[in-house]
Scaffold this active site. Structure first.
Site, PDB file in Angstrom:
ATOM      1  N   TYR A 141      -3.401  -7.325  65.241  1.00  0.00           N
ATOM      2  CA  TYR A 141      -3.294  -5.863  65.156  1.00  0.00           C
ATOM      3  C   TYR A 141      -4.088  -5.305  66.411  1.00  0.00           C
ATOM      4  O   TYR A 141      -3.695  -4.433  67.002  1.00  0.00           O
ATOM      5  CB  TYR A 141      -3.782  -5.119  64.229  1.00  0.00           C
ATOM      6  CG  TYR A 141      -3.030  -5.397  62.546  1.00  0.00           C
ATOM      7  CD1 TYR A 141      -1.861  -6.090  62.724  1.00  0.00           C
ATOM      8  CD2 TYR A 141      -3.623  -4.885  61.391  1.00  0.00           C
ATOM      9  CE1 TYR A 141      -1.066  -6.153  61.397  1.00  0.00           C
ATOM     10  CE2 TYR A 141      -2.758  -4.934  60.351  1.00  0.00           C
ATOM     11  CZ  TYR A 141      -1.514  -5.647  60.493  1.00  0.00           C
ATOM     12  OH  TYR A 141      -0.923  -5.825  59.230  1.00  0.00           O
ATOM     13  N   ASP A 223       1.716 -18.425  52.322  1.00  0.00           N
ATOM     14  CA  ASP A 223       3.001 -18.342  51.656  1.00  0.00           C
ATOM     15  C   ASP A 223       2.607 -18.735  50.244  1.00  0.00           C
ATOM     16  O   ASP A 223       3.103 -18.147  49.336  1.00  0.00           O
ATOM     17  CB  ASP A 223       3.938 -19.086  52.269  1.00  0.00           C
ATOM     18  CG  ASP A 223       3.591 -20.800  52.733  1.00  0.00           C
ATOM     19  OD1 ASP A 223       2.424 -20.793  52.788  1.00  0.00           O
ATOM     20  OD2 ASP A 223       4.749 -21.386  53.154  1.00  0.00           O
ATOM     21  N   ASP A 247      -3.794  -7.675  54.870  1.00  0.00           N
ATOM     22  CA  ASP A 247      -3.007  -6.643  54.852  1.00  0.00           C
ATOM     23  C   ASP A 247      -1.785  -6.848  53.699  1.00  0.00           C
ATOM     24  O   ASP A 247      -1.689  -6.003  52.732  1.00  0.00           O
ATOM     25  CB  ASP A 247      -2.386  -6.135  56.124  1.00  0.00           C
ATOM     26  CG  ASP A 247      -1.589  -4.843  56.066  1.00  0.00           C
ATOM     27  OD1 ASP A 247      -1.780  -3.759  54.925  1.00  0.00           O
ATOM     28  OD2 ASP A 247      -1.478  -4.305  57.020  1.00  0.00           O
TER      29      ASP A 247
END
Length: 358
Positions: A141, A223, A247
């Site tokens: 980010y 995952d 997030d």
């Protein structure tokens, strides 16, 4: 000593839910010995409307001088066509960066009264209590370089996901310190099988673990972690991960609890100063309708009292009051179920204050 609290309602339902949380703070000031001074300022779209930018200078200065910050939410469709640096979300990212709020704590706790509201079977989520520790000021980010450009005759975009060793170490220590107060288990989530940044992340976490021999450290690819959250969520105690992965995973964990409207969060600096906010967004589609759930924001006040203001007894009072309200079968629309009484935003805030009186 008087606690200085910055109140930043923001946009959309932020105004409504923060108003109910402020009711709770005022009650504690008047009846429970909380010595606090509240000052309100604009951020996000409201900041742009007031000062032409999402993080006005006055708001940032107030935040820096405060002991803690209570934030509502930012964003709205009316700001989507602004230049990127002027969009409401940049105000939120900016205040996190300016105050070095690197450690984001997102609890996923299932209140037993809401077990039927979870998207999973009750036996899978009953007793759920997870703390996700998300690194907040680094990673993809904030990484540079980043741009949308031209390459081989077509548009091409890229971002940089990078972490310094010191950044990984400090978020690791934050997670281990929290684990020491819980069940003493940390699961570090990465993608070390394909990403170099995750290779370093895993190596640093192993080094940090050496200073916490009582804490059990495990590793999981992101995952698989996403799958395990919906398969067997109670295997986790503290999860620590990067900005991007955190997030995604924290929002997934939120829905295990029945409603994103029930979950608070804290973003802390190295000294315990923090910004507290519900994990949901500004929900412009229901703004002004009086149906937003204020409980996540009220529970954010409880986190503020516990982590930044050193008032754990008052934090417990708020959490008990929320449980009492749920025992009364009072529900906002997002957590409504058969046999319960639907109430609006203001009525839910009033109910929590009434429960505090008891």
């Amino acid at each position: 000593m008087t606690h200085k609290i910055a109140i930043l309602p923001g946009d959309g339902i932020g105004q409504e839910i923060v108003a109910e949380a402020v009711k709770v703070i005022h009650y504690l000031k008047e009846n429970a010995g909380l010595d606090a001074e509240l000052t309100e300022a604009a951020i996000g779209g409201a900041g742009y409307d007031a000062a032409g930018k999402p993080l006005p200078d006055e708001t940032l200065e107030l935040a820096k001088k405060s002991d803690a910050i209570l934030l509502g939410a930012v964003g709205g469709p009316e700001y989507e066509n602004l230049e990127r640096d002027l969009r409401p979300e940049r105000g939120l990212l900016g205040i996190r960066s300016e105050l070095a709020l690197f450690s984001n704590l997102r609890p996923a706790i299932l209140y037993p009264q809401l077990a039927d509201a979870s998207s999973l079977k009750a036996e899978i989520v009953a007793g759920l209590d997870i703390m996700i520790v998300r690194e907040l000021t680094g990673g993809i980010y904030f990484g540079q370089p980043r741009e949308i450009t031209e390459k081989d005759g077509e548009r091409y975009a890229y971002n940089t996901a990078g972490y310094k060793e010191s950044e990984i170490e400090r978020i690791g220590r934050s997670a281990f310190e929290i684990a020491m107060k819980r069940d003493k288990r940390v699961c570090s989530v990465d993608k070390a099988n394909v990403l170099e940044v995750s290779e370093l992340w895993r190596e640093v976490m192993e080094n940090v673990a050496k200073d916490y021999p009582e804490v059990e450290l495990s590793h999981m690819y992101v995952d698989n972690a996403a799958m395990q959250l919906v398969k067997w969520p109670k295997q986790f105690d503290v999860m620590v991960t990067s900005n991007l992965f955190g997030d995604v995973l924290s929002d997934a964990a939120a829905m295990l609890t029945g409603s994103i409207g029930m979950l608070p969060s804290a973003s802390l600096d190295a000294n315990g100063k923090g910004m507290y906010e519900p994990i949901h967004g500004s929900a412009p589609d229901i703004a002004g309708m009086g149906v937003a759930n204020p409980l996540a924001t009220i529970l954010s006040v409880a986190m503020m009292l516990r982590y930044s203001l050193n008032e754990p007894a008052l934090a417990e009072k708020i959490e008990a009051a929320v449980g009492n309200v749920l025992d009364q079968n009072l529900r906002t629309p997002d957590i409504m179920s058969d046999g319960c009484v639907e109430v609006n935003t203001m009525a839910m805030g009033d109910a929590v204050v009434d429960a505090l009186k008891k």
